[in-house]
Scaffold this motif. Structure first.
Motif, PDB file in Angstrom:
ATOM      1  N   MET A  91     -50.631 -23.167 -20.934  1.00  0.00           N
ATOM      2  CA  MET A  91     -50.112 -22.070 -21.688  1.00  0.00           C
ATOM      3  C   MET A  91     -48.796 -21.640 -21.042  1.00  0.00           C
ATOM      4  N   THR A  92     -47.717 -22.231 -21.472  1.00  0.00           N
ATOM      5  CA  THR A  92     -46.418 -21.942 -20.896  1.00  0.00           C
ATOM      6  C   THR A  92     -45.667 -20.979 -21.796  1.00  0.00           C
ATOM      7  N   ARG A  93     -45.061 -19.971 -21.191  1.00  0.00           N
ATOM      8  CA  ARG A  93     -44.278 -18.996 -21.938  1.00  0.00           C
ATOM      9  C   ARG A  93     -42.867 -18.968 -21.393  1.00  0.00           C
ATOM     10  N   LYS A  94     -41.952 -18.446 -22.177  1.00  0.00           N
ATOM     11  CA  LYS A  94     -40.583 -18.263 -21.716  1.00  0.00           C
ATOM     12  C   LYS A  94     -40.558 -17.158 -20.677  1.00  0.00           C
ATOM     13  N   MET A  95     -39.630 -17.285 -19.753  1.00  0.00           N
ATOM     14  CA  MET A  95     -39.588 -16.318 -18.670  1.00  0.00           C
ATOM     15  C   MET A  95     -38.510 -15.265 -18.913  1.00  0.00           C
ATOM     16  N   GLY A  96     -38.745 -14.324 -19.796  1.00  0.00           N
ATOM     17  CA  GLY A  96     -37.912 -13.158 -19.921  1.00  0.00           C
ATOM     18  C   GLY A  96     -38.648 -12.037 -19.219  1.00  0.00           C
ATOM     19  N   VAL A  97     -39.088 -12.296 -18.020  1.00  0.00           N
ATOM     20  CA  VAL A  97     -40.022 -11.407 -17.339  1.00  0.00           C
ATOM     21  C   VAL A  97     -39.481 -10.988 -15.983  1.00  0.00           C
ATOM     22  N   THR A  98     -40.171 -10.058 -15.403  1.00  0.00           N
ATOM     23  CA  THR A  98     -39.829  -9.572 -14.073  1.00  0.00           C
ATOM     24  C   THR A  98     -40.227 -10.613 -13.036  1.00  0.00           C
ATOM     25  N   ARG A  99     -39.311 -10.890 -12.136  1.00  0.00           N
ATOM     26  CA  ARG A  99     -39.580 -11.812 -11.032  1.00  0.00           C
ATOM     27  C   ARG A  99     -39.859 -11.008  -9.772  1.00  0.00           C
ATOM     28  N   PRO A 100     -40.665 -11.547  -8.869  1.00  0.00           N
ATOM     29  CA  PRO A 100     -40.916 -10.829  -7.614  1.00  0.00           C
ATOM     30  C   PRO A 100     -39.677 -10.856  -6.719  1.00  0.00           C
ATOM     31  N   ASN A 101     -39.507  -9.799  -5.958  1.00  0.00           N
ATOM     32  CA  ASN A 101     -38.420  -9.805  -4.977  1.00  0.00           C
ATOM     33  C   ASN A 101     -38.861 -10.682  -3.800  1.00  0.00           C
ATOM     34  N   PRO A 102     -37.966 -10.987  -2.866  1.00  0.00           N
ATOM     35  CA  PRO A 102     -38.337 -11.895  -1.768  1.00  0.00           C
ATOM     36  C   PRO A 102     -39.567 -11.457  -0.972  1.00  0.00           C
ATOM     37  N   LEU A 103     -39.706 -10.166  -0.690  1.00  0.00           N
ATOM     38  CA  LEU A 103     -40.888  -9.713   0.055  1.00  0.00           C
ATOM     39  C   LEU A 103     -42.167  -9.875  -0.760  1.00  0.00           C
ATOM     40  N   GLN A 104     -42.100  -9.564  -2.054  1.00  0.00           N
ATOM     41  CA  GLN A 104     -43.270  -9.747  -2.921  1.00  0.00           C
ATOM     42  C   GLN A 104     -43.635 -11.222  -3.008  1.00  0.00           C
ATOM     43  N   TRP A 105     -42.619 -12.098  -3.091  1.00  0.00           N
ATOM     44  CA  TRP A 105     -42.888 -13.526  -3.200  1.00  0.00           C
ATOM     45  C   TRP A 105     -43.551 -14.052  -1.923  1.00  0.00           C
ATOM     46  N   ILE A 106     -43.071 -13.597  -0.772  1.00  0.00           N
ATOM     47  CA  ILE A 106     -43.690 -14.034   0.486  1.00  0.00           C
ATOM     48  C   ILE A 106     -45.134 -13.540   0.548  1.00  0.00           C
ATOM     49  N   ALA A 107     -45.367 -12.300   0.167  1.00  0.00           N
ATOM     50  CA  ALA A 107     -46.745 -11.789   0.136  1.00  0.00           C
ATOM     51  C   ALA A 107     -47.584 -12.598  -0.847  1.00  0.00           C
ATOM     52  N   TYR A 108     -47.001 -12.973  -1.976  1.00  0.00           N
ATOM     53  CA  TYR A 108     -47.691 -13.788  -2.988  1.00  0.00           C
ATOM     54  C   TYR A 108     -48.069 -15.152  -2.415  1.00  0.00           C
TER      55      TYR A 108
END
Length: 127
Positions: free
Chosen positions: A1-18
């Motif tokens: 189920m792939t969608r287009k990414m017109g979405v909020t991306r995580p900031n670098p700290l959120q991505w590292i936590a992710y």
């Protein structure tokens, strides 16, 4: 189920936590869905799985001894991390989906269609 990414991306700290397993805010669910089930999910998974090990690899390089020995320690660590990342990719994907409030059985439309065509071909040939 792939969608287009017109979405909020995580900031670098959120991505590292992710990468360490943290849940992202619900506003980023579309990003999480694409990250985990998108067309290039395997490459993203392999890179994401290495991030928590970077401090360990750096520590290996600080050990005393010749550089080839320290590099061998890093290579052994990378190979083990890659092996377990590949082995547990589906369980990891299901857990990340669940942790972010998404159904655990979501999959990419292309992979789902390919799997269904394989099942149909098998059924036609052997049943």
């Amino acid at each position: 189920m792939t969608r287009k990414m017109g979405v909020t991306r995580p900031n670098p700290l959120q991505w590292i936590a992710y990468t360490f397993g943290a849940k992202l805010p619900e506003s980023m669910n579309d990003w999480v869905l694409n990250d985990i089930t998108g067309d290039h999910y395997f490459i993203r998974h392999m890179l994401r799985a290495q991030v928590p090990f970077i401090p360990l690899y750096a520590l290996f390089l600080l050990f005393p001894g010749p550089l080839w020995l320290r590099a061998s320690m890093v290579l052994l660590g990378v190979s083990l991390a890659v092996f377990y990342s590949i082995v547990y990719i589906h369980q990891n994907r299901a857990r990340r989906l669940q942790k972010n409030g998404l159904p655990m059985d979501l999959d990419n439309d292309k992979r789902r269609a390919a799997r269904e065509s394989q099942i149909d071909a098998y059924s036609r040939a052997w049943r």
